[in-house]
Write a protein that holds these residues in place. Structure first.
Motif, mmCIF file in Angstrom:
data_model
loop_
_atom_site.group_PDB
_atom_site.id
_atom_site.type_symbol
_atom_site.label_atom_id
_atom_site.label_comp_id
_atom_site.label_asym_id
_atom_site.label_seq_id
_atom_site.Cartn_x
_atom_site.Cartn_y
_atom_site.Cartn_z
ATOM 1 N N LYS A 1 0.812 -1.223 0.000
ATOM 2 C CA LYS A 1 0.000 0.000 0.000
ATOM 3 C C LYS A 1 0.849 1.279 0.000
ATOM 4 O O LYS A 1 0.359 2.347 0.373
ATOM 5 C CB LYS A 1 -0.966 0.018 1.208
ATOM 6 C CG LYS A 1 -1.979 -1.114 1.179
ATOM 7 C CD LYS A 1 -3.059 -0.920 0.142
ATOM 8 C CE LYS A 1 -4.040 -2.082 0.138
ATOM 9 N NZ LYS A 1 -5.035 -1.981 -0.935
ATOM 10 N N ASP A 2 2.107 1.146 -0.331
ATOM 11 C CA ASP A 2 2.989 2.323 -0.364
ATOM 12 C C ASP A 2 3.666 2.400 -1.739
ATOM 13 O O ASP A 2 4.761 1.877 -1.934
ATOM 14 C CB ASP A 2 4.032 2.233 0.761
ATOM 15 C CG ASP A 2 4.960 3.446 0.793
ATOM 16 O OD1 ASP A 2 4.704 4.417 0.042
ATOM 17 O OD2 ASP A 2 5.930 3.412 1.561
ATOM 18 N N TYR B 1 1.606 -4.311 -4.645
ATOM 19 C CA TYR B 1 0.875 -3.175 -4.091
ATOM 20 C C TYR B 1 0.094 -3.570 -2.828
ATOM 21 O O TYR B 1 0.138 -2.875 -1.816
ATOM 22 C CB TYR B 1 -0.080 -2.603 -5.143
ATOM 23 C CG TYR B 1 -0.975 -1.509 -4.616
ATOM 24 C CD1 TYR B 1 -0.455 -0.264 -4.272
ATOM 25 C CD2 TYR B 1 -2.337 -1.726 -4.437
ATOM 26 C CE1 TYR B 1 -1.272 0.737 -3.767
ATOM 27 C CE2 TYR B 1 -3.160 -0.735 -3.937
ATOM 28 C CZ TYR B 1 -2.630 0.496 -3.605
ATOM 29 O OH TYR B 1 -3.435 1.481 -3.096
ATOM 30 N N ASN B 2 -0.583 -4.689 -2.881
ATOM 31 C CA ASN B 2 -1.449 -5.071 -1.762
ATOM 32 C C ASN B 2 -0.681 -5.704 -0.599
ATOM 33 O O ASN B 2 -1.005 -5.494 0.563
ATOM 34 C CB ASN B 2 -2.518 -6.059 -2.230
ATOM 35 C CG ASN B 2 -3.546 -5.403 -3.127
ATOM 36 O OD1 ASN B 2 -3.962 -4.283 -2.877
ATOM 37 N ND2 ASN B 2 -3.941 -6.094 -4.192
ATOM 38 N N ARG C 1 -2.262 5.676 -7.755
ATOM 39 C CA ARG C 1 -2.803 4.961 -6.595
ATOM 40 C C ARG C 1 -4.273 4.597 -6.822
ATOM 41 O O ARG C 1 -4.701 3.472 -6.540
ATOM 42 C CB ARG C 1 -2.650 5.831 -5.341
ATOM 43 C CG ARG C 1 -2.720 5.067 -4.040
ATOM 44 C CD ARG C 1 -2.553 6.027 -2.863
ATOM 45 N NE ARG C 1 -1.386 6.879 -3.017
ATOM 46 C CZ ARG C 1 -0.183 6.563 -2.569
ATOM 47 N NH1 ARG C 1 -0.012 5.427 -1.943
ATOM 48 N NH2 ARG C 1 0.835 7.380 -2.738
ATOM 49 N N GLU D 1 -6.111 0.869 -6.915
ATOM 50 C CA GLU D 1 -7.308 0.533 -6.137
ATOM 51 C C GLU D 1 -8.444 0.091 -7.060
ATOM 52 O O GLU D 1 -9.172 -0.856 -6.761
ATOM 53 C CB GLU D 1 -7.748 1.730 -5.283
ATOM 54 C CG GLU D 1 -6.846 1.982 -4.075
ATOM 55 C CD GLU D 1 -6.836 0.812 -3.073
ATOM 56 O OE1 GLU D 1 -7.835 0.074 -3.008
ATOM 57 O OE2 GLU D 1 -5.820 0.647 -2.371
#
Ligand code: ZN
Length: 343
Positions: free
Chosen positions: A10-11, A44-45, A324, A328
């Motif tokens: 998530k960064d 990402y997750n 981002r 998502e």
């Protein structure tokens, strides 16, 4: 030059990074579009998948197309201004497997945006990419660069379809209808499949599977018995493409495939327990399929001739500044298939 850099789960950050020098056999490509893949989403997750973890910041991305803006002194094939899709697979072309023509099994492969080796192989979600001329494939005039960006996942599906052997007149099950499963439906149809049944646990992607030509779709979370009914009389399908990586999907695939059928395992999962006696009794062939090599050019050729249409799979395009949001959105299987970033 800006790039999308993953630091941890998530960064992800949009960061300035230098443009590498151009070697004599290199070209520099102004990236137009990048498609977000399942592996990008894993970084990402979760910061990785299985034992593969981010250990340093890594530029994501490996589905890309753009326009050539510079060429090295020894480049002959590619010219400035050419539209190209870039294969993210950089084989060594020296090891025993490369010399046998099995570049997807290269012992020293570099694959963009992969933390499998350390230092990680930096990816291609960047405004400008320096790559080898040999990685660049011309984009047919009939294709947009957004479609050309789909050459990479389509190549994965074409490689799997090829490894399954002849599908002419065959009955095919595709389990897992993310982008790779969806493209496998299209590739199997192109290869002559007579009937294609597709399964998933999300209605959103099953809708895409129907529109892409699956004869029947089954939500196995809601009505698993609809699929297991195909296990009668030792099974129904000649070929199963397991694109989910979920153990229950492989198990059911073994149940519903007919004797001497071929199961192609595309999905990556953890270790699985399978009813191995059924593999023996029904003389099932369980085959792996991994990435691609020459199918990258074939993907562009099929799309260029209008034999495969990937446009319905591209569900959204977001500018780099909204990377981002793009990730998502790609996570949301109720509405997304392939989300692309415009550089
Ligand atoms: Zn090699």
């Amino acid at each position: 030059m800006r790039a999308i850099v993953a630091h941890a789960a998530k960064d992800i950050r949009i960061e300035e990074t230098g443009v590498p020098a151009l070697g004599p056999e290199d070209i520099r490509v102004r990236i137009a579009f990048g498609g977000i893949c399942g592996s990008d989403l894993h970084y990402y997750n979760h910061g990785g998948f299985g034992a593969v973890r981010l250990r340093e910041p890594m530029i994501l991305g490996h589905e890309i197309a753009g326009v050539v803006e510079a060429v090295g002194a020894d480049c002959r094939r590619v010219k400035i201004g050419d539209r190209v899709a870039v294969s993210p697979n950089v084989p060594c072309n020296r090891c025993r497997y490369c010399l046998e023509g099995l570049q997807n099994q290269c012992l020293d492969v570099r694959f963009y945006g992969s933390a499998m080796r350390f230092p990680h192989v930096q990816g291609a979600f960047r405004e400008s990419l320096v790559c080898r001329e040999s990685q660049a494939h011309p984009v047919p005039g009939s294709l947009t660069l957004q479609e050309a960006t789909m050459a990479e996942p389509l190549a994965v599906a074409l490689h799997a379809t090829r490894r399954a052997g002849s599908l002419m007149g065959r009955r095919v099950l595709v389990s897992g209808c993310g982008p790779i499963g969806a493209l496998t439906i299209v590739a199997a149809r192109r290869a002559g499949a007579a009937e294609i049944v597709a399964t998933d646990i999300a209605d959103g992607v099953l809708g895409f599977a129907s529109r892409l030509g699956a004869d029947r779709v089954i939500n196995v979370a809601e009505t698993p018995e609809t699929l297991t009914a195909f296990g009668a009389d030792k099974g129904y399908f000649d070929a199963v493409f397991e694109a989910s990586g979920a153990a229950p999907a492989l198990r059911t695939g073994i149940e519903v495939i007919r004797p001497r059928g071929v199961i192609m395992q595309l999905g990556l999962g953890g270790d699985m327990t399978i009813p191995i006696n059924q593999v023996t009794f029904k003389e099932i062939e369980l085959r792996g399929t991994f990435r691609f090599h020459e199918e990258f050019a074939l993907a562009l050729e099929f799309m260029g001739k209008g034999l495969i249409d990937v446009k319905p799979l591209i569900t959204a395009t977001k500018p780099l500044d909204e990377a981002r949001d793009a990730f998502e959105l790609a996570n949301d299987r109720s509405q997304s298939m392939k989300v692309q970033i415009a550089f």
